[in-house]
Every structure is written in C-alpha cells, then in structure tokens.
Design a protein around this motif. Structure first.
Motif, PDB file in Angstrom:
ATOM      1  N   ASN A  25     -32.031  79.649  37.565  1.00 35.69           N
ATOM      2  CA  ASN A  25     -32.333  80.744  38.487  1.00 35.69           C
ATOM      3  C   ASN A  25     -33.191  80.219  39.629  1.00 35.69           C
ATOM      4  O   ASN A  25     -34.289  79.690  39.404  1.00 35.69           O
ATOM      5  N   ARG A  26     -32.692  80.368  40.857  1.00 38.42           N
ATOM      6  CA  ARG A  26     -33.439  79.950  42.044  1.00 38.42           C
ATOM      7  C   ARG A  26     -33.603  81.142  42.979  1.00 38.42           C
ATOM      8  O   ARG A  26     -32.642  81.849  43.254  1.00 38.42           O
ATOM      9  N   SER A  27     -34.801  81.340  43.469  1.00 40.34           N
ATOM     10  CA  SER A  27     -35.065  82.390  44.461  1.00 40.34           C
ATOM     11  C   SER A  27     -35.644  81.724  45.700  1.00 40.34           C
ATOM     12  O   SER A  27     -36.804  81.275  45.700  1.00 40.34           O
ATOM     13  N   ARG A  28     -34.813  81.609  46.739  1.00 38.51           N
ATOM     14  CA  ARG A  28     -35.245  80.974  47.985  1.00 38.51           C
ATOM     15  C   ARG A  28     -35.931  81.997  48.877  1.00 38.51           C
ATOM     16  O   ARG A  28     -35.520  83.152  48.948  1.00 38.51           O
ATOM     17  N   ALA A  29     -36.964  81.556  49.580  1.00 40.08           N
ATOM     18  CA  ALA A  29     -37.711  82.424  50.505  1.00 40.08           C
ATOM     19  C   ALA A  29     -38.174  83.697  49.809  1.00 40.08           C
ATOM     20  O   ALA A  29     -38.198  84.782  50.403  1.00 40.08           O
ATOM     21  N   ALA A  30     -38.509  83.574  48.528  1.00 37.77           N
ATOM     22  CA  ALA A  30     -38.938  84.750  47.766  1.00 37.77           C
ATOM     23  C   ALA A  30     -40.344  85.170  48.176  1.00 37.77           C
ATOM     24  O   ALA A  30     -41.179  84.344  48.546  1.00 37.77           O
ATOM     25  N   LYS A  31     -40.573  86.455  48.118  1.00 33.83           N
ATOM     26  CA  LYS A  31     -41.876  87.011  48.447  1.00 33.83           C
ATOM     27  C   LYS A  31     -42.617  87.407  47.173  1.00 33.83           C
ATOM     28  O   LYS A  31     -42.008  87.625  46.126  1.00 33.83           O
ATOM     29  N   LYS A  32     -43.919  87.496  47.293  1.00 39.85           N
ATOM     30  CA  LYS A  32     -44.741  87.912  46.164  1.00 39.85           C
ATOM     31  C   LYS A  32     -44.278  89.284  45.665  1.00 39.85           C
ATOM     32  O   LYS A  32     -43.982  90.173  46.461  1.00 39.85           O
ATOM     33  N   ASP A  33     -44.170  89.410  44.368  1.00 38.35           N
ATOM     34  CA  ASP A  33     -43.766  90.637  43.662  1.00 38.35           C
ATOM     35  C   ASP A  33     -42.257  90.895  43.698  1.00 38.35           C
ATOM     36  O   ASP A  33     -41.797  91.906  43.169  1.00 38.35           O
ATOM     37  N   ASP A  34     -41.481  89.995  44.327  1.00 34.14           N
ATOM     38  CA  ASP A  34     -40.032  90.133  44.245  1.00 34.14           C
ATOM     39  C   ASP A  34     -39.582  90.003  42.790  1.00 34.14           C
ATOM     40  O   ASP A  34     -40.111  89.169  42.039  1.00 34.14           O
ATOM     41  N   ASN A  35     -38.611  90.810  42.416  1.00 39.15           N
ATOM     42  CA  ASN A  35     -38.066  90.730  41.068  1.00 39.15           C
ATOM     43  C   ASN A  35     -37.186  89.479  40.944  1.00 39.15           C
ATOM     44  O   ASN A  35     -36.260  89.282  41.727  1.00 39.15           O
ATOM     45  N   ILE A  36     -37.487  88.601  39.974  1.00 41.67           N
ATOM     46  CA  ILE A  36     -36.703  87.383  39.798  1.00 41.67           C
ATOM     47  C   ILE A  36     -35.953  87.374  38.458  1.00 41.67           C
ATOM     48  O   ILE A  36     -35.115  86.501  38.222  1.00 41.67           O
ATOM     49  N   LEU A  37     -36.251  88.343  37.608  1.00 39.96           N
ATOM     50  CA  LEU A  37     -35.536  88.490  36.340  1.00 39.96           C
ATOM     51  C   LEU A  37     -35.539  89.970  36.000  1.00 39.96           C
ATOM     52  O   LEU A  37     -36.599  90.550  35.776  1.00 39.96           O
ATOM     53  N   TYR A  38     -34.358  90.582  36.006  1.00 44.51           N
ATOM     54  CA  TYR A  38     -34.303  92.028  35.831  1.00 44.51           C
ATOM     55  C   TYR A  38     -34.700  92.440  34.411  1.00 44.51           C
ATOM     56  O   TYR A  38     -34.611  91.657  33.465  1.00 44.51           O
ATOM     57  N   LEU A  39     -35.147  93.672  34.293  1.00 42.25           N
ATOM     58  CA  LEU A  39     -35.609  94.200  33.009  1.00 42.25           C
ATOM     59  C   LEU A  39     -34.429  94.345  32.052  1.00 42.25           C
ATOM     60  O   LEU A  39     -33.456  95.029  32.348  1.00 42.25           O
ATOM     61  N   HIS A  40     -34.522  93.692  30.898  1.00 38.53           N
ATOM     62  CA  HIS A  40     -33.426  93.753  29.937  1.00 38.53           C
ATOM     63  C   HIS A  40     -33.881  93.248  28.568  1.00 38.53           C
ATOM     64  O   HIS A  40     -34.991  92.721  28.412  1.00 38.53           O
ATOM     65  N   TRP A  41     -33.009  93.383  27.594  1.00 42.34           N
ATOM     66  CA  TRP A  41     -33.218  92.785  26.272  1.00 42.34           C
ATOM     67  C   TRP A  41     -31.849  92.381  25.720  1.00 42.34           C
ATOM     68  O   TRP A  41     -30.828  92.822  26.199  1.00 42.34           O
ATOM     69  N   HIS A  42     -31.857  91.532  24.742  1.00 39.32           N
ATOM     70  CA  HIS A  42     -30.613  91.130  24.082  1.00 39.32           C
ATOM     71  C   HIS A  42     -30.937  90.669  22.667  1.00 39.32           C
ATOM     72  O   HIS A  42     -32.112  90.476  22.310  1.00 39.32           O
ATOM     73  N   GLU A  43     -29.907  90.490  21.878  1.00 37.84           N
ATOM     74  CA  GLU A  43     -30.094  90.132  20.474  1.00 37.84           C
ATOM     75  C   GLU A  43     -30.254  88.632  20.268  1.00 37.84           C
ATOM     76  O   GLU A  43     -30.252  88.164  19.130  1.00 37.84           O
ATOM     77  N   HIS A  44     -30.410  87.895  21.333  1.00 38.90           N
ATOM     78  CA  HIS A  44     -30.499  86.445  21.248  1.00 38.90           C
ATOM     79  C   HIS A  44     -31.912  85.980  21.585  1.00 38.90           C
ATOM     80  O   HIS A  44     -32.702  86.696  22.204  1.00 38.90           O
ATOM     81  N   PHE A  45     -32.225  84.761  21.178  1.00 43.23           N
ATOM     82  CA  PHE A  45     -33.477  84.137  21.566  1.00 43.23           C
ATOM     83  C   PHE A  45     -33.363  83.648  23.009  1.00 43.23           C
ATOM     84  O   PHE A  45     -32.275  83.359  23.496  1.00 43.23           O
ATOM     85  N   GLU A  46     -34.519  83.530  23.670  1.00 40.36           N
ATOM     86  CA  GLU A  46     -34.525  82.992  25.030  1.00 40.36           C
ATOM     87  C   GLU A  46     -35.758  82.128  25.229  1.00 40.36           C
ATOM     88  O   GLU A  46     -36.847  82.468  24.749  1.00 40.36           O
ATOM     89  N   ILE A  47     -35.573  81.010  25.906  1.00 42.39           N
ATOM     90  CA  ILE A  47     -36.690  80.144  26.297  1.00 42.39           C
ATOM     91  C   ILE A  47     -36.636  80.007  27.811  1.00 42.39           C
ATOM     92  O   ILE A  47     -35.585  79.703  28.381  1.00 42.39           O
ATOM     93  N   ILE A  48     -37.758  80.270  28.466  1.00 41.86           N
ATOM     94  CA  ILE A  48     -37.844  80.166  29.922  1.00 41.86           C
ATOM     95  C   ILE A  48     -38.638  78.912  30.264  1.00 41.86           C
ATOM     96  O   ILE A  48     -39.786  78.755  29.845  1.00 41.86           O
ATOM     97  N   ASP A  49     -38.008  78.014  31.002  1.00 37.62           N
ATOM     98  CA  ASP A  49     -38.630  76.757  31.425  1.00 37.62           C
ATOM     99  C   ASP A  49     -38.887  76.847  32.926  1.00 37.62           C
ATOM    100  O   ASP A  49     -37.967  76.749  33.735  1.00 37.62           O
ATOM    101  N   MET A  50     -40.151  77.016  33.301  1.00 38.61           N
ATOM    102  CA  MET A  50     -40.497  77.105  34.718  1.00 38.61           C
ATOM    103  C   MET A  50     -40.352  75.743  35.383  1.00 38.61           C
ATOM    104  O   MET A  50     -40.892  74.747  34.917  1.00 38.61           O
ATOM    105  N   GLN A  51     -39.609  75.718  36.499  1.00 39.56           N
ATOM    106  CA  GLN A  51     -39.346  74.461  37.204  1.00 39.56           C
ATOM    107  C   GLN A  51     -40.144  74.348  38.505  1.00 39.56           C
ATOM    108  O   GLN A  51     -40.559  73.250  38.879  1.00 39.56           O
TER     109      GLN A  51
END
Length: 297
Positions: A25-51
């Motif tokens: 996931n890349r957000s170019r020219a993003a501003k403070k408080d911009d949504n970068i991951l929409y609100l959701h859930w799923h039945e799977h595990f998730e690991i977020i690696d900040m780059q």
C-alpha cells in the motif's frame, strides 16, 4: 467480539492450498489524517509492516502509532483502520493469511504446544513490535524476505514463504508464548486417534465417507468430531476430503494421460462437471488449463 457484516472484508478468492497474500500500500502526497486503510475486519490474521512514513492504526479501537520498521499484528476477527500521521508519503505491506497455512496435515505434539495456542486464539501476539526493538529484527527479516519472494514469484517461492512463516511463528512462540502453554500444553484430546482416520482417507479417496462414519472411527459424536477436526487441521471434514481429492487429481492431470472423466471417477467424483467445478474452486482454474500449460511447455 462480533462486528457488523457490512464491515467484513470480502477477501479475494485464493488457492486454499496457499492462503496468504501480500498487499503493498502506497499513498503518494498523502496528508495528515488521510485514510490509508479502510475500516474492516476479516477472519484471517494480518501483519502490517511499515515501510515508510508515519501512521496511526486502530486495532479493536486501540490506537497504535507506527513508523518505518514497526510491525503490527492484527488478530483474526479484529476491526482495524489506518490513518496517515504526517504530511508525507506513507507505505506499508499488509500480509493477510489464514491459519490453515500453518496447519499440520497429521497431529504433531510440538505443533500443538508451540503453534496452536496462537492459531486457535488461546494466546495473543503483541499488537506492536517497534523498529528499535532488537528482538524484532528476525521477524522483520522473515517478513521482508517473504514479501520479496511473493512479489517476484520465482520458482518454489510458495515453499520459501511457507517455511519462513513456520519459522516466524516458532520464533514468536519462543519470545511471546506464555509459560503456561509451554509447561502445561493442552494438546487436542483424541488427536492421536485422528492419524489412522487421515491415513484411511488418503488411502481410500474414491470411497464415500460421511461425517457420521468418520466420527465413529474416532469414537466421537459428530458435533465434537467436527469441532476437533477443524481445530486440528484448519479445515472442515468435507473441505479436507475435497482438498485431498483435488490434490490427487492435480497429480494425475500432470503425470498421466487419463481423461478428466477417468480422473474424476478415480477420486470419487463420478460427475465430470461437478469435478471441474470443484477443481476450479480449489485451484482457481479449470483442469483443462493444466493440460494446456503442459502442452505449451
């Protein structure tokens, strides 16, 4: 906790033999408080690696600041969302995987002691491992090696990623598994009795076997049999049998000149149309595609 169904992410269909995806996931020219991951859930595990950049993620309503090098662990079923925390570009890799990726085909007491507590929810991983945490370096390395393998898809990349994730969870268990699970493991009752059952299924794929019949083979009632079987294998009984059948069918498609009808009959799917539908469900392409690819190589 149960969340609204309209917030449940419709995970794209993936190969049930290999239930893991890496989303950059890349957000170019993003501003403070911009949504970068929409609100959701799923039945799977998730690991977020900040780059790159800085962000704030909310996992089950708890906020976590994240910057480059930080790792966030999202439990299966947790509601999560992310926002940019500065006026700069932000990038992260979200690794989404099903627990069945790490399941063992046959009961294994070591797996049941060190892996199963995390996969069945009895033990929880930390929500965040910071970039400055030296103990997190091996986790970060394994995740980034796996991301590279997924994105470049060289030969046997699936095996490398699966190996890395077994090693990842082994190291996570060494560092974060509570002593009570190590000192007094709670292995699945009846797990040893499932070995002959699984061996029987593998040896008699073409023969019908109902849930009631399978339950009697391990001396359980159908309800407890289904619960125990899914906890042990990560799949329902019917899904497990179909999975074995389709894997055998895939081998026959590649190694024999049998027709699709003959292969369908050999694994207990007498109806070729049903077999094709089932094969496509598990492999994401029809059996005819296997033969077409073989002819083109």
């Amino acid at each position: 906790m149960t969340y609204p169904q309209d917030l449940r992410e419709k995970t794209p269909l993936w190969d049930s033999n290999y239930p893991i995806r890496f989303y950059r996931n890349r957000s170019r020219a993003a501003k403070k408080d911009d949504n970068i991951l929409y609100l959701h859930w799923h039945e799977h595990f998730e690991i977020i690696d900040m780059q790159a950049g800085k962000a704030q993620f909310h996992i089950d309503s708890r906020p976590y600041e994240a910057s480059a090098g930080d790792l966030l662990f999202v439990p299966a079923g947790a509601l999560h969302v992310g926002y940019n925390a500065s006026d700069e570009d932000v990038e992260f890799v979200a690794v989404v995987f099903n627990a069945s990726l790490l399941r063992m085909l046959h009961p294994d007491p070591v797996y049941e002691r060190y892996m199963l507590p995390f996969l069945d929810g009895r033990a929880q991983l930390p929500a965040k491992i910071g970039a400055n945490d030296e103990q997190g370096a091996p986790f970060r390395r394994l995740l980034r090696e796996s991301t590279y393998e997924f994105e470049h898809a060289a030969a046997a990349y699936e095996l490398i990623i699966k190996h890395n994730f077994h090693l990842l969870f082994a190291l996570l268990s060494r560092q974060f598994l509570p002593d009570k699970f190590v000192d007094k493991p709670a292995p699945l009752r009846h797990s040893e009795s499932f070995k002959p059952l699984i061996q029987h299924i593998e040896a008699h794929l073409a023969e019908p076997l109902s849930v009631d019949q399978a339950a009697r083979m391990v001396n359980l009632n159908p309800y407890h049999f289904c619960k125990t079987f899914k906890k042990l294998t990560g799949r329902t009984f019917v899904d497990f049998v179909n999975w074995l059948r389709i894997n055998e069918a895939d081998r026959l498609l590649r190694e024999t000149e049998w027709t699709v009808t003959e292969i369908a009959e050999s694994i207990g799917c007498g109806n070729a149309n049903y077999f094709t539908k089932l094969y496509k469900k598990y492999k994401s392409y029809p059996p005819s595609e296997v033969r077409r690819r073989l002819l083109s190589t």
